[in-house]
Design a protein around this motif. Sequence first.
Motif, mmCIF file in Angstrom:
data_model
loop_
_atom_site.group_PDB
_atom_site.id
_atom_site.type_symbol
_atom_site.label_atom_id
_atom_site.label_comp_id
_atom_site.label_asym_id
_atom_site.label_seq_id
_atom_site.Cartn_x
_atom_site.Cartn_y
_atom_site.Cartn_z
ATOM 1 N N THR A 167 0.839 -1.209 0.000
ATOM 2 C CA THR A 167 0.000 0.000 0.000
ATOM 3 C C THR A 167 0.868 1.251 0.000
ATOM 4 O OG1 THR A 167 -0.215 0.059 2.436
ATOM 5 C CG2 THR A 167 -1.879 -1.181 1.206
ATOM 6 N N GLU A 168 2.002 1.202 0.684
ATOM 7 C CA GLU A 168 2.910 2.359 0.692
ATOM 8 C C GLU A 168 3.480 2.604 -0.702
ATOM 9 O OE1 GLU A 168 5.690 1.241 3.670
ATOM 10 O OE2 GLU A 168 4.310 1.627 5.352
ATOM 11 N N ARG A 169 3.829 1.524 -1.398
ATOM 12 C CA ARG A 169 4.345 1.678 -2.769
ATOM 13 C C ARG A 169 3.282 2.252 -3.691
ATOM 14 N NH1 ARG A 169 6.881 -3.886 -4.657
ATOM 15 N NH2 ARG A 169 6.820 -2.734 -6.612
ATOM 16 N N GLY A 170 2.016 1.917 -3.437
ATOM 17 C CA GLY A 170 0.932 2.394 -4.280
ATOM 18 C C GLY A 170 0.296 3.679 -3.794
ATOM 19 N N ASN A 171 0.942 4.335 -2.815
ATOM 20 C CA ASN A 171 0.395 5.570 -2.235
ATOM 21 C C ASN A 171 -1.026 5.366 -1.732
ATOM 22 O OD1 ASN A 171 2.709 7.240 -2.769
ATOM 23 N ND2 ASN A 171 2.091 7.254 -4.937
ATOM 24 N N ARG A 172 -1.203 4.257 -1.040
ATOM 25 C CA ARG A 172 -2.502 3.920 -0.478
ATOM 26 C C ARG A 172 -2.347 3.659 1.010
ATOM 27 N NH1 ARG A 172 -4.350 -1.264 -2.972
ATOM 28 N NH2 ARG A 172 -6.497 -0.524 -2.764
ATOM 29 N N SER A 173 -3.475 3.360 1.666
ATOM 30 C CA SER A 173 -3.493 2.996 3.066
ATOM 31 C C SER A 173 -3.940 1.543 3.193
ATOM 32 C CB SER A 173 -4.463 3.903 3.829
ATOM 33 O OG SER A 173 -4.790 3.360 5.090
ATOM 34 N N ILE A 174 -3.522 0.890 4.283
ATOM 35 C CA ILE A 174 -3.983 -0.473 4.531
ATOM 36 C C ILE A 174 -5.500 -0.492 4.668
ATOM 37 C CG2 ILE A 174 -3.733 -0.312 7.037
ATOM 38 C CD1 ILE A 174 -2.983 -3.391 4.818
ATOM 39 N N ASP A 175 -6.091 0.637 5.038
ATOM 40 C CA ASP A 175 -7.550 0.718 5.143
ATOM 41 C C ASP A 175 -8.233 0.604 3.780
ATOM 42 O OD1 ASP A 175 -7.362 1.043 7.881
ATOM 43 O OD2 ASP A 175 -7.340 3.226 7.774
ATOM 44 N N ASP A 176 -7.466 0.745 2.706
ATOM 45 C CA ASP A 176 -8.026 0.609 1.356
ATOM 46 C C ASP A 176 -8.169 -0.851 0.935
ATOM 47 O OD1 ASP A 176 -8.116 3.408 0.970
ATOM 48 O OD2 ASP A 176 -6.020 3.435 0.336
ATOM 49 N N VAL A 177 -7.643 -1.766 1.736
ATOM 50 C CA VAL A 177 -7.658 -3.196 1.399
ATOM 51 C C VAL A 177 -8.566 -3.934 2.380
ATOM 52 C CG1 VAL A 177 -6.273 -5.270 1.055
ATOM 53 C CG2 VAL A 177 -5.290 -3.023 0.533
ATOM 54 N N ASP A 178 -9.590 -4.585 1.872
ATOM 55 C CA ASP A 178 -10.472 -5.402 2.693
ATOM 56 C C ASP A 178 -9.782 -6.742 2.960
ATOM 57 O OD1 ASP A 178 -12.682 -6.388 4.045
ATOM 58 O OD2 ASP A 178 -13.754 -6.950 2.218
ATOM 59 N N VAL A 179 -9.437 -6.993 4.210
ATOM 60 C CA VAL A 179 -8.715 -8.219 4.576
ATOM 61 C C VAL A 179 -9.751 -9.294 4.889
ATOM 62 C CG1 VAL A 179 -7.039 -9.258 6.152
ATOM 63 C CG2 VAL A 179 -6.805 -6.850 5.448
ATOM 64 N N ALA A 180 -9.887 -10.254 3.967
ATOM 65 C CA ALA A 180 -10.979 -11.233 4.021
ATOM 66 C C ALA A 180 -10.451 -12.663 3.959
ATOM 67 C CB ALA A 180 -11.953 -10.971 2.876
ATOM 68 N N PRO A 181 -9.745 -13.122 4.991
ATOM 69 C CA PRO A 181 -9.210 -14.494 4.953
ATOM 70 C C PRO A 181 -10.322 -15.527 4.964
ATOM 71 C CG PRO A 181 -9.022 -13.586 7.157
ATOM 72 C CD PRO A 181 -9.480 -12.464 6.281
ATOM 73 N N TRP A 182 -10.102 -16.610 4.237
ATOM 74 C CA TRP A 182 -11.022 -17.751 4.266
ATOM 75 C C TRP A 182 -10.647 -18.618 5.467
ATOM 76 C CZ3 TRP A 182 -12.501 -20.169 -1.070
ATOM 77 C CH2 TRP A 182 -13.062 -19.173 -1.888
ATOM 78 N N VAL A 183 -11.592 -18.780 6.365
ATOM 79 C CA VAL A 183 -11.356 -19.486 7.622
ATOM 80 C C VAL A 183 -12.161 -20.786 7.622
ATOM 81 C CG1 VAL A 183 -11.533 -19.349 10.128
ATOM 82 C CG2 VAL A 183 -11.052 -17.268 8.796
ATOM 83 N N PRO A 184 -11.513 -21.959 7.627
ATOM 84 C CA PRO A 184 -12.259 -23.218 7.731
ATOM 85 C C PRO A 184 -13.164 -23.188 8.961
ATOM 86 C CG PRO A 184 -9.967 -23.645 7.174
ATOM 87 C CD PRO A 184 -10.060 -22.181 7.501
ATOM 88 N N THR A 185 -14.462 -23.369 8.747
ATOM 89 C CA THR A 185 -15.446 -23.099 9.806
ATOM 90 C C THR A 185 -16.510 -24.184 9.852
ATOM 91 O OG1 THR A 185 -15.163 -20.700 9.506
ATOM 92 C CG2 THR A 185 -17.156 -21.431 10.642
ATOM 93 N N CYS A 186 -16.776 -24.679 11.054
ATOM 94 C CA CYS A 186 -17.900 -25.580 11.268
ATOM 95 C C CYS A 186 -18.330 -25.435 12.719
ATOM 96 C CB CYS A 186 -17.497 -27.022 10.946
ATOM 97 S SG CYS A 186 -18.914 -28.115 10.699
ATOM 98 N N ILE A 187 -19.632 -25.234 12.949
ATOM 99 C CA ILE A 187 -20.129 -24.861 14.269
ATOM 100 C C ILE A 187 -21.318 -25.739 14.633
ATOM 101 C CG2 ILE A 187 -21.003 -22.964 15.684
ATOM 102 C CD1 ILE A 187 -19.873 -21.025 13.554
#
Length: 327
Positions: free
Chosen positions: A195-215
């Motif tokens: 993001t620094e190289r692209g003159n952006r903020s980390i807030d511009d990236v939606d961090v959406a990890p895929w989490v193996p989930t079963c409940i």
Amino acid sequence: MLASGVTLGSSERAELFEYATLAEEQGLESVYAGESWGAAAVPVLTQLLERTESIDVCSGIFNIYTRTPGTVAMTANTLADIGDGRFRVGLGTSGPAVIENFHGVEFDQPLRRTREYVEIIRAFLAGERVDYDGDLFELSGFALDMDEYYECPIYLAAMGETNRQLTGEFADGWMPLLVPNTGIDDALEAVERGTERGNRSIDDVDVAPWVPTCISEDDPDSAREHVRSLIGFYVGAMGEYYANAASSFGFGDEADAIQAGWQEDRQAGAEAAVTDEMVSAFGAAGTPAEAAESFDRFGEAGANSPVAYIPSRWADDDLIRETITHL
């Protein structure tokens, strides 16, 4: 924190549509449909958009080797038009095992290809006439012939450090698979450098990890075992790709044992080598309270929009529905 989205892997289409509708009713923001060597993604994504009203639909993923960037741009704009703008473009390299052994295409220059792919797709979706002189793609004189243009968010399933930097530089979202809650913050350092190289903020990236989930409220042990199955399959059966990723986050001995287990006894052998620590670090499993604590750990480490990856290959219909309802 709870999950904001859901993906279900290898569900039958009719079941997938029912699960997506349930997810929408429960207020989830997104549903992801992928493509490996079974059902083609585009018809499924089209039907998901036609059968839902408010939930975003995302390709999870289109690989960057078997469609041209122009084809992906046409597809994305058409799907967004069908869904009144509810489509997100999920892209990734997939892995050499699938690209070379199923598609018969050389798995070459993944980083350069990712950069050019995103740049070209973004330009087409902005309605531009694209003249592009890249290392892999040379385009001249065409724009999408559409009545309306949809600048769909572009998410990357980036795993390696340099690819994570590229994600930070120009993607709208990051959706890795099998990144533990103990490793998200370290992995995000590369995204933030991008993001620094692209003159952006980390807030511009939606961090959406895929989490193996079963409940499950009544049978949390079974829920944990299904997550164990999913982790074992990816680390054991999918070549070196996810095994290397697990090793990079401090689970090298476990990854070696899982791969050895797969070679000895396929799925059962791989599952037996997945430790409780791995289930806790990579997944959200067990009771609703235990799963919520796991998602909290992902949130505290920097995830904005974790996606619950429900192991539909192993979990039955009742357990899948219960998991979605608890999300």
